[in-house]
Scaffold this active site. Structure first.
Site, PDB file in Angstrom:
ATOM      1  N   TRP A 248      -8.772   6.061   5.920  1.00  0.00           N
ATOM      2  CA  TRP A 248      -9.015   5.735   7.340  1.00  0.00           C
ATOM      3  C   TRP A 248      -7.751   5.266   8.039  1.00  0.00           C
ATOM      4  O   TRP A 248      -7.578   5.493   9.231  1.00  0.00           O
ATOM      5  CB  TRP A 248     -10.232   4.831   7.538  1.00  0.00           C
ATOM      6  CG  TRP A 248     -10.187   3.370   7.185  1.00  0.00           C
ATOM      7  CD1 TRP A 248      -9.531   2.787   6.167  1.00  0.00           C
ATOM      8  CD2 TRP A 248     -10.922   2.323   7.883  1.00  0.00           C
ATOM      9  NE1 TRP A 248      -9.799   1.433   6.159  1.00  0.00           N
ATOM     10  CE2 TRP A 248     -10.647   1.129   7.188  1.00  0.00           C
ATOM     11  CE3 TRP A 248     -11.759   2.286   8.985  1.00  0.00           C
ATOM     12  CZ2 TRP A 248     -11.193  -0.100   7.583  1.00  0.00           C
ATOM     13  CZ3 TRP A 248     -12.305   1.060   9.371  1.00  0.00           C
ATOM     14  CH2 TRP A 248     -12.023  -0.105   8.683  1.00  0.00           C
ATOM     15  N   ASP A 249      -6.820   4.672   7.291  1.00  0.00           N
ATOM     16  CA  ASP A 249      -5.523   4.341   7.897  1.00  0.00           C
ATOM     17  C   ASP A 249      -4.899   5.595   8.511  1.00  0.00           C
ATOM     18  O   ASP A 249      -4.380   5.585   9.631  1.00  0.00           O
ATOM     19  CB  ASP A 249      -4.544   3.794   6.849  1.00  0.00           C
ATOM     20  CG  ASP A 249      -4.938   2.426   6.331  1.00  0.00           C
ATOM     21  OD1 ASP A 249      -5.948   2.341   5.605  1.00  0.00           O
ATOM     22  OD2 ASP A 249      -4.247   1.443   6.651  1.00  0.00           O
TER      23      ASP A 249
ATOM     24  N   GLU B 249      -0.654  -6.820   9.490  1.00  0.00           N
ATOM     25  CA  GLU B 249      -1.896  -6.218   8.974  1.00  0.00           C
ATOM     26  C   GLU B 249      -3.131  -6.759   9.697  1.00  0.00           C
ATOM     27  O   GLU B 249      -4.006  -6.005  10.089  1.00  0.00           O
ATOM     28  CB  GLU B 249      -1.991  -6.494   7.466  1.00  0.00           C
ATOM     29  CG  GLU B 249      -3.165  -5.782   6.788  1.00  0.00           C
ATOM     30  CD  GLU B 249      -3.183  -5.994   5.278  1.00  0.00           C
ATOM     31  OE1 GLU B 249      -2.386  -6.815   4.768  1.00  0.00           O
ATOM     32  OE2 GLU B 249      -4.008  -5.342   4.611  1.00  0.00           O
TER      33      GLU B 249
ATOM     34  N   ASP C 198     -13.341  -4.908   2.439  1.00  0.00           N
ATOM     35  CA  ASP C 198     -13.531  -5.197   1.018  1.00  0.00           C
ATOM     36  C   ASP C 198     -14.316  -6.454   0.671  1.00  0.00           C
ATOM     37  O   ASP C 198     -15.207  -6.436  -0.148  1.00  0.00           O
ATOM     38  CB  ASP C 198     -12.153  -5.315   0.336  1.00  0.00           C
ATOM     39  CG  ASP C 198     -11.252  -4.122   0.616  1.00  0.00           C
ATOM     40  OD1 ASP C 198     -11.636  -3.227   1.394  1.00  0.00           O
ATOM     41  OD2 ASP C 198     -10.154  -4.093   0.043  1.00  0.00           O
TER      42      ASP C 198
ATOM     43  N   TYR D 236       0.847  -1.210   0.000  1.00  0.00           N
ATOM     44  CA  TYR D 236       0.000   0.000   0.000  1.00  0.00           C
ATOM     45  C   TYR D 236       0.879   1.255   0.000  1.00  0.00           C
ATOM     46  O   TYR D 236       1.089   1.873   1.043  1.00  0.00           O
ATOM     47  CB  TYR D 236      -0.907   0.010   1.226  1.00  0.00           C
ATOM     48  CG  TYR D 236      -1.889  -1.146   1.296  1.00  0.00           C
ATOM     49  CD1 TYR D 236      -2.838  -1.319   0.297  1.00  0.00           C
ATOM     50  CD2 TYR D 236      -1.878  -2.033   2.358  1.00  0.00           C
ATOM     51  CE1 TYR D 236      -3.749  -2.364   0.360  1.00  0.00           C
ATOM     52  CE2 TYR D 236      -2.794  -3.081   2.425  1.00  0.00           C
ATOM     53  CZ  TYR D 236      -3.717  -3.241   1.422  1.00  0.00           C
ATOM     54  OH  TYR D 236      -4.624  -4.267   1.482  1.00  0.00           O
TER      55      TYR D 236
ATOM     56  N   TRP E 151     -11.115  -9.882   5.130  1.00  0.00           N
ATOM     57  CA  TRP E 151     -12.234  -9.467   5.988  1.00  0.00           C
ATOM     58  C   TRP E 151     -13.270 -10.571   6.173  1.00  0.00           C
ATOM     59  O   TRP E 151     -14.402 -10.309   6.576  1.00  0.00           O
ATOM     60  CB  TRP E 151     -12.877  -8.193   5.429  1.00  0.00           C
ATOM     61  CG  TRP E 151     -11.963  -7.006   5.607  1.00  0.00           C
ATOM     62  CD1 TRP E 151     -11.086  -6.516   4.678  1.00  0.00           C
ATOM     63  CD2 TRP E 151     -11.797  -6.194   6.784  1.00  0.00           C
ATOM     64  NE1 TRP E 151     -10.390  -5.445   5.212  1.00  0.00           N
ATOM     65  CE2 TRP E 151     -10.812  -5.222   6.491  1.00  0.00           C
ATOM     66  CE3 TRP E 151     -12.391  -6.195   8.057  1.00  0.00           C
ATOM     67  CZ2 TRP E 151     -10.406  -4.252   7.416  1.00  0.00           C
ATOM     68  CZ3 TRP E 151     -11.987  -5.223   8.964  1.00  0.00           C
ATOM     69  CH2 TRP E 151     -11.011  -4.272   8.649  1.00  0.00           C
TER      70      TRP E 151
ATOM     71  N   TRP F 167      -3.819   6.271   2.582  1.00  0.00           N
ATOM     72  CA  TRP F 167      -5.198   5.761   2.654  1.00  0.00           C
ATOM     73  C   TRP F 167      -5.967   6.542   3.714  1.00  0.00           C
ATOM     74  O   TRP F 167      -5.421   6.834   4.800  1.00  0.00           O
ATOM     75  CB  TRP F 167      -5.203   4.271   3.023  1.00  0.00           C
ATOM     76  CG  TRP F 167      -5.394   3.361   1.850  1.00  0.00           C
ATOM     77  CD1 TRP F 167      -6.564   2.745   1.477  1.00  0.00           C
ATOM     78  CD2 TRP F 167      -4.419   2.936   0.889  1.00  0.00           C
ATOM     79  NE1 TRP F 167      -6.370   1.985   0.340  1.00  0.00           N
ATOM     80  CE2 TRP F 167      -5.071   2.092  -0.047  1.00  0.00           C
ATOM     81  CE3 TRP F 167      -3.072   3.215   0.694  1.00  0.00           C
ATOM     82  CZ2 TRP F 167      -4.402   1.504  -1.123  1.00  0.00           C
ATOM     83  CZ3 TRP F 167      -2.413   2.636  -0.389  1.00  0.00           C
ATOM     84  CH2 TRP F 167      -3.070   1.792  -1.271  1.00  0.00           C
TER      85      TRP F 167
ATOM     86  N   GLY G  93     -14.067  -0.256   3.663  1.00  0.00           N
ATOM     87  CA  GLY G  93     -12.797  -0.670   4.239  1.00  0.00           C
ATOM     88  C   GLY G  93     -12.737  -2.171   4.500  1.00  0.00           C
ATOM     89  O   GLY G  93     -11.697  -2.691   4.857  1.00  0.00           O
TER      90      GLY G  93
END
Ligand code: DGY
Length: 411
Positions: A31-32, A385, A155, A25, A342, A29, A153
């Protein structure tokens, strides 16, 4: 560990903004960044405000703060700016992400009391929340819609399986994934998910990224419980900031949106799950899959005392099935996949929000349980992560900014 967490943020700092992690990434980003700003606030307040300033540099005239801001070039990520086809400087995507930014701004301001820095970001945050209402709730229902799973967020959450099954797999863009070159494909969304993700990008690009046209053509339109809860929390935090730097008219306006969101979120309670769940705005159906997002109304102060007790009970049940809370998908759901992004893994940022919510609701015990397990999994596996709920093993990318930030918030 505190020193290492700070080092992760410093290493991922690209000069005023922070990448979630190198290679996988390589940009900023949305919200990060908000979580990262809160992490920086624990040891470098000025640098924390820089993070929000850089986020707002990517803001559009209509108020959208995009999901990704492509401050620099990189070949490591797909879909890059050429796929989005948006001519701006800096380049950005054309969708958003959960709006944690105002919550971060309040957190920063309450620590350092810097009115000057707050005044610089406040107009952008207000414009962003207005954009949500205008672009994503044009009929004034109280709930905002997300038009792409990337906006949530989360995905590839099983909650989107139904609505995404209607999205065609055809694309005009050639799909050249980079993520699966960096990470074990078994931990990432599937090929078919990407075909649908990119079909949506193609569709909105053809609609010129114009909100009313996107609304008309959207083949995916959901009221995500996570996004709405995070937005409600952010509106409350913005209202607190408006007491300091805003006008009376702005406070009335924000309070109006808060009332709408409260009503909307109350309608998402699902007694059969003992949780909240989103709604498919095209079919009208509830997205009735147990998920970590289903607890997030706690973070917004939007659960009744009875609902708080029920949700604590659901977590207790889940804790008999997994070692580490809170799995992103209910561990007794058929869709549960403990390592796939997710669809099962535990995410430190979501845990932090849920724990804050339980604490604010007066359930200190559940809050302490989640916080303790979050610290435990990071101690065991590092600043990765996401985590396997069966044993807290690390998954996805390494040296992750937001996991380091959460460590600092819990320290
Ligand atoms: C990705 O590319 O995996 C991101 O989640 C999109 O925001």
């Amino acid at each position: 560990m505190n020193e290492q967490a700070r080092a992760v943020l410093r290493t991922n700092d690209r000069g005023g903004y922070t990448v979630p992690t190198a290679r996988l990434y390589p940009f900023q980003w949305n919200w990060d960044s908000a979580f990262v700003a809160m992490g920086f606030a624990t040891f470098d307040p000025s640098r924390a405000w820089d993070e929000l300033d850089h986020l707002i540099k990517g803001q559009w005239e209509d108020g959208l703060i995009p999901q990704i801001i492509f401050h620099a070039e990189s070949d490591d990520y797909f879909p890059g700016p050429e796929v989005w086809g948006i001519e701006r400087s800096p380049k950005t995507t054309g969708i958003t992400q959960p709006p944690v930014a105002a919550t971060a701004a309040r957190f920063l301001f309450e620590r350092d009391g810097d009115r000057g820095r707050l005044s610089r970001v406040y107009p952008g945050l207000l414009a962003y929340h207005r954009w949500f209402r205008a672009a994503r709730d044009p009929q004034g229902t109280g709930l905002v819609a997300t038009l792409h799973p990337w906006e949530t967020g989360m995905d590839n959450s099983p909650a989107w399986d139904g609505p995404m099954s209607r999205v065609p797999t055809s694309t005009t863009t050639v799909i050249r994934r980079r993520d699966t070159g960096h990470i074990d494909p078994a931990m990432r969304p599937r090929a078919e998910d990407y075909q649908r993700f990119i079909h949506l990008v193609d569709t909105y690009r053809e609609a010129g990224w114009e909100p009313s046209r996107m609304w008309e053509v959207a083949p995916f339109k959901v009221a995500d419980v996570g996004t709405n809860a995070i937005l409600l929390r952010a509106e409350r935090d913005l209202l607190a900031l408006a007491e300091v730097v805003g006008s009376p008219a702005e406070r009335v306006e924000i309070a109006g949106r808060i009332a709408g969101l409260e009503k909307g979120i109350a309608s998402l309670w699902r007694p059969e799950l003992g949780q909240f769940a989103g709604r498919d705005l095209i079919s009208g159906e509830a997205l009735a899959v147990g998920s970590s997002a289903g607890f997030l109304p706690l973070f917004a102060g939007a659960a009744t005392p009875g609902q708080v007790v029920e949700m604590a009970g659901v977590l207790k049940r889940w804790s008999q099935l997994v070692e580490v809370l809170v799995p992103s998908t209910a561990p007794d759901a058929v869709q549960f996949e403990p390592l796939r992004y997710w669809r099962g893994p535990v995410w430190a940022v979501v845990n932090w929000m849920i724990a804050e919510g339980f604490a604010d609701a007066g359930d200190a015990e559940t809050a302490a349980l989640i916080r303790g397990q979050t610290r435990g999994m990071i101690e065991k596996s590092g600043f990765v992560e996401y985590f396997d709920p069966r044993d807290g093993a690390g998954a996805g990318g390494a040296t992750f900014s937001w996991t380091a930030a959460i460590w600092l918030l819990l320290a």
